[in-house]
Structures are given as C-alpha cells and as structure tokens.
Write a protein that holds these residues in place. Structure first.
Motif, short mmCIF file in Angstrom:
data_model
loop_
_atom_site.label_atom_id
_atom_site.label_comp_id
_atom_site.label_asym_id
_atom_site.label_seq_id
_atom_site.Cartn_x
_atom_site.Cartn_y
_atom_site.Cartn_z
N LEU A 310 4.22 -0.51 7.85
CA LEU A 310 3.48 -0.58 6.59
C LEU A 310 2.43 0.52 6.52
O LEU A 310 2.22 1.12 5.46
CB LEU A 310 2.82 -1.95 6.43
CG LEU A 310 3.76 -3.15 6.29
CD1 LEU A 310 2.95 -4.42 6.17
CD2 LEU A 310 4.66 -2.98 5.08
N ALA A 311 1.75 0.77 7.62
CA ALA A 311 0.73 1.82 7.64
C ALA A 311 1.37 3.19 7.43
O ALA A 311 0.86 4.03 6.69
CB ALA A 311 -0.05 1.78 8.94
N ILE A 312 2.49 3.42 8.10
CA ILE A 312 3.21 4.70 7.94
C ILE A 312 3.67 4.86 6.49
O ILE A 312 3.51 5.93 5.88
CB ILE A 312 4.41 4.75 8.90
CG1 ILE A 312 3.91 4.74 10.36
CG2 ILE A 312 5.28 5.97 8.65
CD1 ILE A 312 5.00 4.54 11.38
N ASN A 367 -6.22 5.77 3.29
CA ASN A 367 -5.34 6.49 4.21
C ASN A 367 -6.04 6.83 5.52
O ASN A 367 -5.39 6.94 6.56
CB ASN A 367 -4.79 7.75 3.54
CG ASN A 367 -3.72 7.41 2.52
OD1 ASN A 367 -3.45 6.25 2.25
ND2 ASN A 367 -3.12 8.43 1.93
N GLN A 368 -7.37 7.02 5.49
CA GLN A 368 -8.09 7.25 6.74
C GLN A 368 -7.96 6.04 7.66
O GLN A 368 -7.73 6.18 8.87
CB GLN A 368 -9.57 7.53 6.45
CG GLN A 368 -9.83 8.85 5.73
CD GLN A 368 -9.82 8.69 4.22
OE1 GLN A 368 -9.21 7.76 3.68
NE2 GLN A 368 -10.50 9.60 3.53
N VAL A 369 -8.10 4.84 7.08
CA VAL A 369 -7.97 3.62 7.88
C VAL A 369 -6.53 3.47 8.39
O VAL A 369 -6.30 3.09 9.54
CB VAL A 369 -8.40 2.39 7.05
CG1 VAL A 369 -8.04 1.10 7.77
CG2 VAL A 369 -9.90 2.44 6.77
N ASN A 372 -5.97 5.56 11.40
CA ASN A 372 -6.54 4.93 12.60
C ASN A 372 -5.64 3.84 13.14
O ASN A 372 -5.47 3.68 14.35
CB ASN A 372 -7.92 4.36 12.28
CG ASN A 372 -9.00 5.42 12.22
OD1 ASN A 372 -8.81 6.52 12.72
ND2 ASN A 372 -10.13 5.09 11.62
N ILE A 373 -5.05 3.06 12.23
CA ILE A 373 -4.13 1.98 12.66
C ILE A 373 -2.95 2.57 13.40
O ILE A 373 -2.55 2.09 14.46
CB ILE A 373 -3.67 1.17 11.43
CG1 ILE A 373 -4.84 0.36 10.86
CG2 ILE A 373 -2.51 0.25 11.80
CD1 ILE A 373 -4.53 -0.33 9.55
#
Length: 383
Positions: A310-312, A367-369, A372-373
């Motif tokens: 999900l982050a990607i 997107n910065q967070v 980091n994830i």
C-alpha cells in the motif's frame, strides 16, 4: 458461490442495466463533484441489486464477500467501463471502524442508515497547524451526562458540504499521553454548534470544507470503541483509506492515458519524440499500478498482509498523477492552457488533473511518511 459464478452474475447484471449505468470516469472523481439525478438513479439500482457494501455481513445488507471476491466484482465493473460508486467515506472509512470496533447495538443502528443513504459522513481528523501528526490534535470532547460536547476546528474535509454526519477524533482525556485519551465520535452536523464553511480550491470548486465546532453534542452511544480508545479505531479508518482501490485503480488511470493519447493524436502531437518518450514513461507507471494491484490481490488471496504494498502503491499513483497532469498540458502545447468556452470558471479533464493532483501527495498519508514506512518496514533501515 465461486468467484467465477460471482463474476458471471456481475457481468449479467451489468449487461441488463447498462442503459442506466454511469460511464466510468477517470482515475479520481473531481473533488467538487456533486451527484446528479443520473448518479442517484444508478446508485439506487446498485443498492437494489446488492452491489454496494459488498464485504458487509448479510444482516446489514452486504454480501459477506471476501477481499478477493470484492476485487473480482470491482474488476468486472471496471472492464465493463461503468462506475461502481461507493457510499463515499460512509462506506469506505467509517463503516470499517464500526464493523471492527462497534457494539452490536451500534452496528444494528448505524450501518443500515449508511446503506440507505440517510447518513452521509465526512472525516473530522485534520486540523490547522498539526500537519500529518494526527496525535497533536487539539479538538476537545467533554463528557456531560449522556453526551460528548465537542469544541475545536477541523479542516480539509472532503465533501463536507454534502454530509450530515462527521466522524470526529477528539481529545477526551487531556492528561493522557498524546496517542491516548482520544475518542472517535460520530457527530451530527445539522445540530447547533457546527459551522461548515466551504473552501474554494484552485479548480474553482469547493471540494473541501472547514468546520468550526463550538460545543456541538453527540450522544455517548455515538462513541465507537469506547471513550479514550479513539487512536486504535482511527488506525482502522486510516488503514481502510490507504487501501483505496489498489487492485482496480489501474483501469481509471489507463482510461485517462488513452484519452490523452487520443487527444494528442487528433492534434498531430505524437510525432514529437519528446512527447512520445514522456508518454512511454507514463504508460510504464500505469502498468506498475496494475502489477502492484495484482501482487496485492495475490497476497490477500493467500491470507497475507498487503500493508507494505500500500505504501509503495500510494507513492506510485500520486507521483504519477502529478507528472501526468503536467505532461497532459505540456504535450498539447498552447492548446493545453486554453480553458473551455462557457460561463463560469470552466476547466477540462486534463487541466483538472494538473490542478487537483498536487494534493494527492498529501492525501491518504503524505508521501514523506510513506517513504519512511517503506524504509523502515520493507527495507529494514534504521529510524
């Protein structure tokens, strides 16, 4: 029912109701879109056909479908080129929190009101000056008898002008550590103490609002997950928000790409090698969405956790949309800057993408967070 039978049922139903269908739009519904009569009739048809709230238990009007079965239905609607709209944040964000943390009484009372459209929710999380740090929120909730009296200021509320309810995260124990002492409260917006003010955006519309809340009351029965347990409930909502439509969103971005390709062809702009190179790069990123969605579907089908994907995916689609909006205008040359004729501040679909896409780097987790994830949870890098 097997997945193949479910797909066949969806295809047959779409074919029988195609004349009433709303054609699929681009990758995102415009922020300031207001449903018209055609939208409402199509939503009623989907409600009657039981194509809304598919994962809900049957007792609440759903079909109790698994995630992979919901994916199959979404794919059939997307391939047919027709919308399968959701009931906004009511279905996609607050309902998962109610299902996971609500009492049996709350589920019986609240979920049918969402499905019928009687309650339309917006999200009361973001506040001025707190950025992406949700735990810094300053909106207060004070328990008085059988109610929670809420005072504070919320902002960047999508579709706030269309909602009659808000799911609010507020601080009900000011002495607790910042991730504790929060409560997740369902607040009526049509009562006293709430001033909803639309925010005009660069597109000319009012897709966001801000709310000045001054002593507005909600019954204690509208606290989901219990008092001072709101952080855990909010994480359920944010997880649902970030999941989005990872497995079927590819179709919308592909429709946008094909529409741009057609426009550039009609303008004679495809002979430019720079334009062709930029289009190829955009097409690759759309295909990456498709591949990531398939990986997520495979992970879910195997009973795994697709959180890392999900982050990607969030970074991929949001950065793509910013780049695509710039490409759409640049590749057209001067024609890309000319607004359509007519009264008011009119913009075409590609101009809208360019203007609205900037905010998508912030939506569903900045997107910065997300980077980091990925660094910490996927690559195993130190904090």
């Amino acid at each position: 029912m097997s997945t193949a039978a479910l797909r066949a049922e969806a295809r047959a139903w779409i074919a029988a109701h195609r004349d009433a269908a709303v054609p699929a739009r681009g990758a995102h519904v415009p922020h300031d879109h207001t449903p018209d009569e055609h939208d409402r009739r199509w939503l009623d048809a989907l409600r009657d056909g039981r194509w809304l709230c598919l994962s809900w238990p049957e007792r609440y009007g759903g079909r109790a479908l698994s995630e992979t079965e919901v994916i199959a239905v979404n794919e059939e609607f997307a391939r047919a080129g027709v919308e399968r709209p959701r009931l906004g944040m009511s279905e996609t964000l607050v309902a998962p929190a109610i299902l996971a943390h609500g009492t049996p009484e709350q589920k019986d009372r609240l979920l049918p009101r969402i499905l019928s459209g009687r309650d339309v929710y917006c999200q009361g999380f973001s506040e001025p000056e707190t950025g992406s740090d949700l735990a810094r929120l300053r909106t207060r909730g004070v328990v008085e008898g059988g109610t929670v009296r809420i005072t504070g200021h919320k902002i960047w509320t999508s579709y706030g002008r269309l909602a009659n309810m808000m799911f609010v995260l507020c601080r009900t124990d000011p002495d607790a550590p910042r991730h504790q002492g929060l409560s997740y409260v369902l607040l009526p917006l049509d009562g006293d103490g709430v001033d909803v003010r639309p925010i005009r955006q660069i597109t000319g519309g009012h897709g966001f609002c801000e709310e000045f809340i001054d002593g507005a009351c909600a019954p204690l029965d509208n606290v989901i997950g219990g008092l001072n347990n709101g952080w855990r409930v909010a994480m359920t909502t944010l997880g649902a928000e970030r999941a989005g439509e990872i497995t079927s969103q590819y179709f919308g971005y592909r429709r946008e790409f094909d529409a741009l390709l057609g426009r550039l062809r009609s303008q004679g702009r495809l002979a430019d090698p720079g334009v062709r190179r930029a289009l190829a790069e955009a097409y690759v990123r759309v295909l990456l969405m498709r591949c990531t969605g398939r990986r997520a579907a495979d992970e879910l089908r195997a009973g795994g956790d697709a959180a890392a994907l999900l982050a990607i995916d969030k970074i991929n689609w949001s950065e793509h949309h910013c780049d695509f909006g710039a490409l759409a205008l640049d590749a057209q040359g001067p024609a890309g800057l000319v607004r359509p004729e007519g009264d008011g501040y009119r913009i075409d679909a590609f101009q809208r993408v360019m203007l609205e896409s900037r905010g998508r780097r912030i939506a569903r987790g900045t997107n910065q967070v997300q980077r980091n994830i990925i660094a910490e949870r996927v690559l195993g890098l130190p904090r």
